[in-house]
Write an enzyme that holds these catalytic residues in place. Structure first.
Site, mmCIF file in Angstrom:
data_model
loop_
_atom_site.group_PDB
_atom_site.id
_atom_site.type_symbol
_atom_site.label_atom_id
_atom_site.label_comp_id
_atom_site.label_asym_id
_atom_site.label_seq_id
_atom_site.Cartn_x
_atom_site.Cartn_y
_atom_site.Cartn_z
ATOM 1 N N VAL A 55 -40.571 19.291 23.500
ATOM 2 C CA VAL A 55 -40.563 20.625 23.878
ATOM 3 C C VAL A 55 -41.726 20.935 24.429
ATOM 4 O O VAL A 55 -41.580 21.890 25.279
ATOM 5 C CB VAL A 55 -40.759 21.285 22.321
ATOM 6 C CG1 VAL A 55 -40.642 22.765 22.312
ATOM 7 C CG2 VAL A 55 -39.272 20.874 21.545
ATOM 8 N N ASP B 112 -52.802 17.729 24.951
ATOM 9 C CA ASP B 112 -52.435 16.766 23.975
ATOM 10 C C ASP B 112 -53.635 15.980 23.747
ATOM 11 O O ASP B 112 -54.463 15.240 24.444
ATOM 12 C CB ASP B 112 -51.376 15.790 24.442
ATOM 13 C CG ASP B 112 -50.518 15.428 23.469
ATOM 14 O OD1 ASP B 112 -49.297 15.697 23.264
ATOM 15 O OD2 ASP B 112 -51.127 14.211 22.640
ATOM 16 N N LEU C 13 -33.329 23.765 22.973
ATOM 17 C CA LEU C 13 -33.211 22.920 23.993
ATOM 18 C C LEU C 13 -32.497 21.671 23.302
ATOM 19 O O LEU C 13 -32.656 21.208 22.569
ATOM 20 C CB LEU C 13 -34.459 22.446 24.595
ATOM 21 C CG LEU C 13 -35.425 23.511 25.178
ATOM 22 C CD1 LEU C 13 -36.905 22.639 25.587
ATOM 23 C CD2 LEU C 13 -35.023 24.103 26.276
ATOM 24 N N LYS D 280 -33.876 29.834 14.191
ATOM 25 C CA LYS D 280 -33.939 28.492 14.845
ATOM 26 C C LYS D 280 -33.135 27.591 13.803
ATOM 27 O O LYS D 280 -32.299 26.642 13.849
ATOM 28 C CB LYS D 280 -35.238 28.193 14.871
ATOM 29 C CG LYS D 280 -35.523 26.696 15.203
ATOM 30 C CD LYS D 280 -34.926 26.089 16.367
ATOM 31 C CE LYS D 280 -34.760 24.586 16.497
ATOM 32 N NZ LYS D 280 -34.886 24.347 17.753
ATOM 33 N N PHE E 253 -19.161 21.583 20.211
ATOM 34 C CA PHE E 253 -19.443 20.891 18.769
ATOM 35 C C PHE E 253 -18.553 20.580 17.903
ATOM 36 O O PHE E 253 -18.560 20.879 16.772
ATOM 37 C CB PHE E 253 -20.871 21.660 18.248
ATOM 38 C CG PHE E 253 -21.787 21.255 18.946
ATOM 39 C CD1 PHE E 253 -22.132 21.864 20.019
ATOM 40 C CD2 PHE E 253 -23.006 20.750 18.077
ATOM 41 C CE1 PHE E 253 -23.569 21.408 20.787
ATOM 42 C CE2 PHE E 253 -24.191 20.476 18.649
ATOM 43 C CZ PHE E 253 -24.506 20.679 20.016
ATOM 44 N N HIS F 82 -16.676 17.700 18.610
ATOM 45 C CA HIS F 82 -16.394 16.177 18.932
ATOM 46 C C HIS F 82 -16.603 15.454 17.632
ATOM 47 O O HIS F 82 -17.710 15.362 17.358
ATOM 48 C CB HIS F 82 -16.948 15.708 20.018
ATOM 49 C CG HIS F 82 -16.848 16.638 21.359
ATOM 50 N ND1 HIS F 82 -15.648 16.723 22.109
ATOM 51 C CD2 HIS F 82 -17.652 17.437 22.056
ATOM 52 C CE1 HIS F 82 -15.518 17.446 23.062
ATOM 53 N NE2 HIS F 82 -16.961 18.113 23.204
ATOM 54 N N GLY G 207 -17.224 12.258 15.731
ATOM 55 C CA GLY G 207 -18.008 10.881 15.738
ATOM 56 C C GLY G 207 -18.564 10.329 14.598
ATOM 57 O O GLY G 207 -18.167 10.516 13.720
ATOM 58 N N CYS H 25 -33.699 16.683 15.474
ATOM 59 C CA CYS H 25 -33.677 18.082 14.970
ATOM 60 C C CYS H 25 -32.604 18.283 13.855
ATOM 61 O O CYS H 25 -33.047 18.847 12.671
ATOM 62 C CB CYS H 25 -32.886 18.933 16.143
ATOM 63 S SG CYS H 25 -34.366 18.791 17.515
ATOM 64 N N ARG I 169 -34.316 8.812 17.243
ATOM 65 C CA ARG I 169 -34.466 9.270 15.864
ATOM 66 C C ARG I 169 -33.496 9.319 15.073
ATOM 67 O O ARG I 169 -32.427 10.017 15.608
ATOM 68 C CB ARG I 169 -35.457 10.306 16.010
ATOM 69 C CG ARG I 169 -36.895 10.071 16.361
ATOM 70 C CD ARG I 169 -37.500 11.023 16.464
ATOM 71 N NE ARG I 169 -37.685 11.901 17.754
ATOM 72 C CZ ARG I 169 -38.251 12.878 17.953
ATOM 73 N NH1 ARG I 169 -39.252 13.349 17.396
ATOM 74 N NH2 ARG I 169 -38.202 13.288 19.243
HETATM 75 C C1 UGA Z 1 -29.977 20.181 18.883
HETATM 76 C C2 UGA Z 1 -29.383 21.534 19.433
HETATM 77 O O1 UGA Z 1 -28.246 21.427 20.047
HETATM 78 C C3 UGA Z 1 -30.517 22.260 20.041
HETATM 79 O O2 UGA Z 1 -29.992 23.647 20.479
HETATM 80 C C4 UGA Z 1 -31.786 22.230 19.374
HETATM 81 O O3 UGA Z 1 -32.865 23.025 20.369
HETATM 82 C C5 UGA Z 1 -32.335 20.992 19.201
HETATM 83 O O4 UGA Z 1 -31.445 20.387 18.591
HETATM 84 C C6 UGA Z 1 -33.777 21.305 18.481
HETATM 85 O O5 UGA Z 1 -33.632 21.760 17.515
HETATM 86 O O6 UGA Z 1 -34.510 20.893 19.163
HETATM 87 P P1 UGA Z 1 -30.272 17.724 20.351
HETATM 88 O O7 UGA Z 1 -30.823 17.289 18.810
HETATM 89 O O8 UGA Z 1 -30.868 17.431 21.358
HETATM 90 O O9 UGA Z 1 -30.141 19.263 20.185
HETATM 91 O O10 UGA Z 1 -28.925 17.266 20.554
HETATM 92 P P2 UGA Z 1 -27.354 17.755 20.367
HETATM 93 O O11 UGA Z 1 -26.679 17.875 21.934
HETATM 94 O O12 UGA Z 1 -27.020 19.250 19.744
HETATM 95 O O13 UGA Z 1 -26.515 16.704 19.428
HETATM 96 C C7 UGA Z 1 -26.889 16.414 17.980
HETATM 97 C C8 UGA Z 1 -25.958 15.362 17.596
HETATM 98 O O14 UGA Z 1 -25.133 15.846 17.156
HETATM 99 C C9 UGA Z 1 -26.055 14.171 18.260
HETATM 100 O O15 UGA Z 1 -26.194 12.797 17.477
HETATM 101 C C10 UGA Z 1 -24.517 14.165 18.893
HETATM 102 O O16 UGA Z 1 -23.795 12.937 19.159
HETATM 103 C C11 UGA Z 1 -24.037 14.984 17.712
HETATM 104 N N1 UGA Z 1 -22.842 15.822 18.217
HETATM 105 C C12 UGA Z 1 -22.966 16.857 18.956
HETATM 106 C C13 UGA Z 1 -21.638 15.154 17.843
HETATM 107 O O17 UGA Z 1 -21.401 14.439 16.979
HETATM 108 N N2 UGA Z 1 -20.158 16.041 18.090
HETATM 109 C C14 UGA Z 1 -20.483 17.179 18.885
HETATM 110 O O18 UGA Z 1 -19.399 17.732 19.100
HETATM 111 C C15 UGA Z 1 -21.798 17.518 19.307
#
Ligand code: UGA
Length: 433
Positions: free
Chosen positions: A11, A30, A153, A207, A252, A254, A256, A263, A331
């Site tokens: 971040v 850092d 993000l 958040k 969101f 999909h 899986g 996060c 992670r």
């Molecule tokens: C997530 C949030 O989307 C961000 O808005 C937030 O800022 C961030 O956490 C954070 O708190 O820092 P991120 O963890 O990078 O972002 O990834 P995502 O794209 O949200 O995916 C998270 C998980 O959900 C992944 O394992 C992904 O494969 C899974 N996912 C996502 C699904 O299984 N299906 C979906 O439809 C979407």
């Protein structure tokens, strides 16, 4: 504006580089000397598309620098961002705030003149009050305002998300901070990004509520996928059918192997703890976290079923280990549950991931390969765990030739059954007939 960014993790580094690109003068700080030295040589500590170019451009322009010692930058800053980690506290799920408080102590000793202290780290409701207390106790004389400005993000799309966000949330209790925050984000006026001004506690909660809602949405469609398998329906059709309703939305949805990453798993747990402490439990979020954990474990069973329950002596070729594509982040990746479970059932695992190098330390006994076809060589079953682009257009003839038998378990629904089956594959996916 002069910005000091404490913490050059995911971040902090992305936010610092993007603020510099907006034209602000940014120092990323850092304690990790090695990391700062590498950044000064242009080496990125994480894999994020476009970050190296963005950093190089702003360093070159003299707007972005890196330091171990924050004294000068914090003293001179209009805004000091705290962007350090808030990992899950081992055993109880609470967010560990020790890095945040240590940063606040450091900031307290160094600020000079009116300074806005901004929390970017994901912190539980009320942390802003604690930070304010730390600063006030250490420096009763100092002029400062503590603001909450959470980040939204996504890894792999972080620069785009910073520069073209759906919204910016700023929570404040002291109006003196407003013009400083407005000036920092002024470049976003161009694309009419809404800036939502809230109370600090609301911002802190936004958040967590956002992440918990997204985690819940994924878990919902994952459970619908299981139901689809049981009643012979197609989850992709169901997702599209509900997603076209604007009140639900298509993203969101999909299905899986369960969500992972730095996060959702930790933030849902921390929110559950906050809610329990406040005697306002969030039963949906509790159920989400439980269902997601169980799902990751269940995925190995899906592979076993595809092999008629017989994994002993079988070779499994795994494609994708990171928690999602376009990141090197391992992670809470589903692979960390699935691969050991396959091994425990007697399978030999060979795997390939384009960026998940850390997996080598995290997964024992896996034969890591240099490419997808190598990982599938001699395999009794291919398992797609992460939907990297390079797995979307595999040469299926070649896949069939290298594998011992043409069986694919696609946990991300990358392929269509009608593409694979005519080519002689036995194909198992998520929530589809
Ligand atoms: C997530 C949030 O989307 C961000 O808005 C937030 O800022 C961030 O956490 C954070 O708190 O820092 P991120 O963890 O990078 O972002 O990834 P995502 O794209 O949200 O995916 C998270 C998980 O959900 C992944 O394992 C992904 O494969 C899974 N996912 C996502 C699904 O299984 N299906 C979906 O439809 C979407």
């Amino acid at each position: 504006m002069r910005v000091a960014m404490i913490g050059t993790g995911y971040v902090g580094l992305v936010s610092g580089a993007c603020f510099a690109d907006f034209g602000h003068e940014v120092t990323c700080i850092d304690k990790d000397e090695g990391k700062i030295a590498r950044l000064n040589e242009g080496q990125m500590p994480i894999y994020e598309p476009g970050l190296d170019v963005l950093v190089a451009r702003n360093v070159e322009a003299g707007r972005l620098s890196f330091a171990v010692d924050g004294r000068e930058a914090i003293g001179a800053a209009d805004a000091v961002f705290i962007a350090v980690g808030t990992p899950s506290r081992r055993g109880d799920g609470y967010a560990d705030l020790s890095f945040v408080y240590a940063a606040a102590e450091e900031v307290a000793s160094l600020i000079d003149g009116f300074t806005v202290v901004v929390t970017k780290s994901t912190v539980p409701v009320g942390t802003g009050d604690e930070i304010e207390g730390i600063l006030r106790r250490a420096r009763p004389d100092a002029q400062f305002a503590v603001v909450s400005n959470p980040e939204f993000l996504r890894e792999g799309a972080a620069i785009e998300d910073f520069k073209r966000p759906d919204r910016v949330v700023v929570g404040l209790e002291d109006e003196r901070a407003r013009p400083v925050m407005a000036e920092l984000y002024r470049p976003l006026n161009l694309n009419e990004t809404p800036i939502l001004w809230t109370r600090r506690r609301s911002s802190e909660l936004i958040k967590y509520a956002a992440n918990a809602f997204l985690a819940m949405k994924i878990t919902f469609i994952n459970e619908i996928a299981d139901l689809c398998e049981a009643v012979d329906a197609d989850v992709q059709q169901v997702a599209r059918g509900i997603g076209l309703d604007k009140r639900i939305g298509p993203k969101f949805l999909h299905a899986g192997p369960g969500y992972g990453g730095s996060c959702f798993p930790k933030d849902t747990l921390a929110l559950v703890r906050t809610a329990q402490d406040a005697k306002a439990p969030l039963s949906l979020v509790e159920a989400t976290a439980r269902a997601n954990d169980a799902r990751k474990r269940a995925m190995a069973g899906k592979v076993a079923k595809a092999l008629a329950g017989e994994l002993a002596g079988k070779t499994i070729g795994v494609l994708g280990l990171t928690f999602k594509p376009n990141t090197d982040d391992m992670r809470d990746a589903p692979s960390l549950e699935i691969v050991p479970a396959l091994q425990a059932m007697g399978a030999k695992v060979q795997a390939y991931d384009p960026e998940g190098h850390e997996a080598r330390q995290m997964l024992r006994g896996v034969d890591f390969k240099a490419g997808p076809y190598e990982a599938l060589e001699g395999a009794d079953c291919a398992v797609i765990i992460t939907e990297w682009d390079e797995f979307r257009a595999l040469d299926l003839e070649r896949v069939r030739e290298v594998m011992r038998r043409p069986l694919m378990v696609d946990l991300r629904n990358v392929y269509k059954p009608e593409e694979l089956r005519p080519r002689g594959f036995t194909y198992v996916s998520v929530g589809r007939p």
